[in-house]
Design a protein around this motif. Sequence first.
Motif, PDB file in Angstrom:
ATOM      1  N   HIS A 196       0.764  12.303  -1.509  1.00  0.00           N
ATOM      2  CA  HIS A 196       1.128  12.548   0.011  1.00  0.00           C
ATOM      3  C   HIS A 196       0.421  12.272   1.060  1.00  0.00           C
ATOM      4  CE1 HIS A 196       2.585  14.878   3.418  1.00  0.00           C
ATOM      5  NE2 HIS A 196       3.847  14.669   2.968  1.00  0.00           N
ATOM      6  N   ALA A 197      -1.048  13.028   0.801  1.00  0.00           N
ATOM      7  CA  ALA A 197      -1.900  12.580   1.914  1.00  0.00           C
ATOM      8  C   ALA A 197      -2.288  11.167   1.880  1.00  0.00           C
ATOM      9  CB  ALA A 197      -3.092  13.497   1.586  1.00  0.00           C
ATOM     10  N   ALA A 198      -2.444  10.521   0.883  1.00  0.00           N
ATOM     11  CA  ALA A 198      -2.727   9.269   0.733  1.00  0.00           C
ATOM     12  C   ALA A 198      -1.573   8.245   1.693  1.00  0.00           C
ATOM     13  CB  ALA A 198      -2.731   8.562  -0.702  1.00  0.00           C
ATOM     14  N   VAL A 199      -0.251   8.326   1.315  1.00  0.00           N
ATOM     15  CA  VAL A 199       0.755   7.547   2.145  1.00  0.00           C
ATOM     16  C   VAL A 199       0.927   7.790   3.414  1.00  0.00           C
ATOM     17  CG1 VAL A 199       1.834   6.982  -0.413  1.00  0.00           C
ATOM     18  CG2 VAL A 199       2.581   9.025   1.047  1.00  0.00           C
ATOM     19  N   THR A 200       0.660   9.203   3.733  1.00  0.00           N
ATOM     20  CA  THR A 200       0.834   9.649   5.178  1.00  0.00           C
ATOM     21  C   THR A 200      -0.428   9.402   5.930  1.00  0.00           C
ATOM     22  OG1 THR A 200       0.468  11.863   4.583  1.00  0.00           O
ATOM     23  CG2 THR A 200       2.660  10.956   4.499  1.00  0.00           C
ATOM     24  N   VAL A 209       1.148   1.408   1.271  1.00  0.00           N
ATOM     25  CA  VAL A 209       2.379   1.031   1.199  1.00  0.00           C
ATOM     26  C   VAL A 209       2.960  -0.239   0.902  1.00  0.00           C
ATOM     27  CG1 VAL A 209       4.702   1.273   2.562  1.00  0.00           C
ATOM     28  CG2 VAL A 209       3.162   3.154   2.575  1.00  0.00           C
ATOM     29  N   GLN A 210       2.170  -1.064   1.694  1.00  0.00           N
ATOM     30  CA  GLN A 210       2.503  -2.657   1.417  1.00  0.00           C
ATOM     31  C   GLN A 210       2.047  -3.086   0.157  1.00  0.00           C
ATOM     32  OE1 GLN A 210       0.472  -4.859   4.276  1.00  0.00           O
ATOM     33  NE2 GLN A 210       1.605  -6.847   3.629  1.00  0.00           N
ATOM     34  N   ALA A 211       0.821  -2.590  -0.527  1.00  0.00           N
ATOM     35  CA  ALA A 211       0.315  -2.956  -1.837  1.00  0.00           C
ATOM     36  C   ALA A 211       1.231  -2.435  -2.701  1.00  0.00           C
ATOM     37  CB  ALA A 211      -0.877  -2.373  -2.010  1.00  0.00           C
ATOM     38  N   VAL A 212       2.012  -1.148  -2.818  1.00  0.00           N
ATOM     39  CA  VAL A 212       3.040  -0.807  -3.571  1.00  0.00           C
ATOM     40  C   VAL A 212       4.191  -1.477  -3.586  1.00  0.00           C
ATOM     41  CG1 VAL A 212       4.229   1.300  -4.052  1.00  0.00           C
ATOM     42  CG2 VAL A 212       1.767   1.437  -3.719  1.00  0.00           C
ATOM     43  N   ARG A 213       4.738  -1.981  -2.502  1.00  0.00           N
ATOM     44  CA  ARG A 213       5.907  -2.458  -2.320  1.00  0.00           C
ATOM     45  C   ARG A 213       5.714  -3.915  -2.711  1.00  0.00           C
ATOM     46  NH1 ARG A 213       8.236  -1.252   3.677  1.00  0.00           N
ATOM     47  NH2 ARG A 213       8.817   0.729   3.471  1.00  0.00           N
ATOM     48  N   GLN A 214       4.694  -4.530  -2.765  1.00  0.00           N
ATOM     49  CA  GLN A 214       4.394  -5.778  -3.334  1.00  0.00           C
ATOM     50  C   GLN A 214       4.578  -5.918  -4.674  1.00  0.00           C
ATOM     51  OE1 GLN A 214       0.725  -7.254  -1.621  1.00  0.00           O
ATOM     52  NE2 GLN A 214       1.548  -7.990   0.382  1.00  0.00           N
ATOM     53  N   GLN A 215       4.067  -4.625  -5.285  1.00  0.00           N
ATOM     54  CA  GLN A 215       3.975  -4.476  -6.919  1.00  0.00           C
ATOM     55  C   GLN A 215       5.405  -4.032  -7.281  1.00  0.00           C
ATOM     56  OE1 GLN A 215       0.777  -2.198  -8.269  1.00  0.00           O
ATOM     57  NE2 GLN A 215       1.070  -2.588 -10.347  1.00  0.00           N
ATOM     58  N   HIS A 216       5.932  -3.315  -6.574  1.00  0.00           N
ATOM     59  CA  HIS A 216       7.439  -2.682  -7.151  1.00  0.00           C
ATOM     60  C   HIS A 216       8.267  -2.929  -5.842  1.00  0.00           C
ATOM     61  CE1 HIS A 216       4.846  -0.597 -10.205  1.00  0.00           C
ATOM     62  NE2 HIS A 216       4.239  -0.315  -9.256  1.00  0.00           N
ATOM     63  N   ALA A 217       9.454  -3.784  -6.463  1.00  0.00           N
ATOM     64  CA  ALA A 217      10.323  -3.966  -5.410  1.00  0.00           C
ATOM     65  C   ALA A 217      11.693  -3.049  -5.045  1.00  0.00           C
ATOM     66  CB  ALA A 217      11.020  -5.308  -5.923  1.00  0.00           C
ATOM     67  N   LEU A 218      11.705  -2.174  -6.247  1.00  0.00           N
ATOM     68  CA  LEU A 218      12.630  -1.109  -6.423  1.00  0.00           C
ATOM     69  C   LEU A 218      12.336   0.125  -6.918  1.00  0.00           C
ATOM     70  CD1 LEU A 218      16.268  -1.764  -7.263  1.00  0.00           C
ATOM     71  CD2 LEU A 218      15.106  -0.006  -8.544  1.00  0.00           C
ATOM     72  N   ARG A 230       7.842  17.419  -0.232  1.00  0.00           N
ATOM     73  CA  ARG A 230       6.732  16.418  -0.268  1.00  0.00           C
ATOM     74  C   ARG A 230       7.094  15.152  -1.251  1.00  0.00           C
ATOM     75  NH1 ARG A 230       1.379  19.357  -2.136  1.00  0.00           N
ATOM     76  NH2 ARG A 230       2.686  19.804  -3.724  1.00  0.00           N
ATOM     77  N   GLN A 231       7.623  15.291  -2.115  1.00  0.00           N
ATOM     78  CA  GLN A 231       8.069  14.122  -3.273  1.00  0.00           C
ATOM     79  C   GLN A 231       8.824  13.248  -2.465  1.00  0.00           C
ATOM     80  OE1 GLN A 231       9.656  16.175  -6.601  1.00  0.00           O
ATOM     81  NE2 GLN A 231       7.750  17.119  -7.200  1.00  0.00           N
ATOM     82  N   TRP A 232       9.708  13.839  -1.700  1.00  0.00           N
ATOM     83  CA  TRP A 232      10.742  12.912  -1.035  1.00  0.00           C
ATOM     84  C   TRP A 232      10.036  12.182   0.004  1.00  0.00           C
ATOM     85  CZ3 TRP A 232      14.262   9.509  -1.035  1.00  0.00           C
ATOM     86  CH2 TRP A 232      14.731   9.121   0.159  1.00  0.00           C
ATOM     87  N   VAL A 235       8.452   9.089  -1.457  1.00  0.00           N
ATOM     88  CA  VAL A 235       9.214   8.117  -1.683  1.00  0.00           C
ATOM     89  C   VAL A 235       9.624   7.423  -0.331  1.00  0.00           C
ATOM     90  CG1 VAL A 235      11.527   7.673  -2.758  1.00  0.00           C
ATOM     91  CG2 VAL A 235       9.903   9.102  -4.010  1.00  0.00           C
ATOM     92  N   HIS A 236       9.914   8.066   0.696  1.00  0.00           N
ATOM     93  CA  HIS A 236      10.563   7.586   1.765  1.00  0.00           C
ATOM     94  C   HIS A 236       9.408   6.747   2.599  1.00  0.00           C
ATOM     95  CE1 HIS A 236      12.610   7.334   5.494  1.00  0.00           C
ATOM     96  NE2 HIS A 236      11.799   7.798   6.010  1.00  0.00           N
ATOM     97  N   ALA A 237       8.294   7.216   2.441  1.00  0.00           N
ATOM     98  CA  ALA A 237       6.967   6.504   3.140  1.00  0.00           C
ATOM     99  C   ALA A 237       6.755   5.051   2.469  1.00  0.00           C
ATOM    100  CB  ALA A 237       5.656   7.256   2.968  1.00  0.00           C
ATOM    101  N   LEU A 238       7.110   5.151   0.980  1.00  0.00           N
ATOM    102  CA  LEU A 238       6.826   4.062   0.307  1.00  0.00           C
ATOM    103  C   LEU A 238       7.902   2.976   0.231  1.00  0.00           C
ATOM    104  CD1 LEU A 238       4.942   5.342  -2.929  1.00  0.00           C
ATOM    105  CD2 LEU A 238       4.139   4.010  -1.262  1.00  0.00           C
ATOM    106  N   PHE A 239       9.231   3.341   0.355  1.00  0.00           N
ATOM    107  CA  PHE A 239      10.286   2.633   0.252  1.00  0.00           C
ATOM    108  C   PHE A 239      11.609   2.907   1.139  1.00  0.00           C
ATOM    109  CE2 PHE A 239       8.443   3.059  -4.172  1.00  0.00           C
ATOM    110  CZ  PHE A 239       8.185   1.539  -4.418  1.00  0.00           C
ATOM    111  N   GLY A 240      11.441   3.834   2.018  1.00  0.00           N
ATOM    112  CA  GLY A 240      12.577   4.193   2.998  1.00  0.00           C
ATOM    113  C   GLY A 240      12.475   3.339   4.085  1.00  0.00           C
ATOM    114  N   THR A 241      11.608   2.494   4.494  1.00  0.00           N
ATOM    115  CA  THR A 241      11.764   1.836   5.485  1.00  0.00           C
ATOM    116  C   THR A 241      11.651   0.349   4.980  1.00  0.00           C
ATOM    117  OG1 THR A 241      11.253   3.515   7.250  1.00  0.00           O
ATOM    118  CG2 THR A 241      11.373   1.077   7.764  1.00  0.00           C
TER     119      THR A 241
END
Length: 245
Positions: A196-200, A209-218, A230-232, A235-241
């Motif tokens: 949570h601290a890392a993605v926020t 976030v950009q690196a994770v999205r490039q590796q995981h599309a879904l 916190r878990q949501w 997820v929202h920070a990584l894929f919500g937008t």
Amino acid sequence: KLGEQSADQEKPVAAMTGRLAAAIPALLAPEPLRPLPPAQLPADPCDVVQQAWEALQQAFRQHGAATRTALLQAIAANQLNNSQYKAEHVDGVWDWLQQPGTAAAQTAHPKAGKYVPAVLADGRSAAARRAGFELASPLFTALDDWLQAQARLQAWQAARELQQLHALRQAAIALDQAFKQRFNRMDFDDLIAHAHAAVTDPQHGPALVQAVRQQHALAFVDEFQDTDARQWAIVHALFGTGGLV
């Protein structure tokens, strides 16, 4: 016998320790503990309660017999609402007030609140109201004062216990963190906290976030109903937008 007494005395302590141990996970949980403690405790009302109780006992000694007779007469004459006021209730309250020492001061009789001035006035029958019937006694006023003091005491005790609970939580969290740092340990909650601290993080979060999205599309969230705040947020920070969950 001494051994039996000692064992009996240990039982409440053991039970309390067991309840505290069972509550440790909740105390260490990352979610805020509600309600928040008061910033400052009100003044300790114990002396006020004691003074009110002594005044009530004095009023009972001086006016108890006459007030009881007046109440019973009012009940018999239907001047008080018969659905609210009964002779056996009066007897119960009077028996409570006659207890020796301070035994009665620990807990109010369940019917005591019916014998304060405002409640008695509301408890008059319709005919008694039309006739202008009033039932007054210094004992009713003294009882009202003590009940109000008791209410203040209960509020003060609840606020103090809330402060103590939050202080215990902070101490437990500090000890838990110190233990894990000492032995270089990390639990599941720590993994969530670090993620949570890392993605926020405002500086490094966007690149992560950009690196994770490039590796995981879904992202597929299993057992979503068990996802906490916190878990949501992760997820929202990584894929919500712009991502796909």
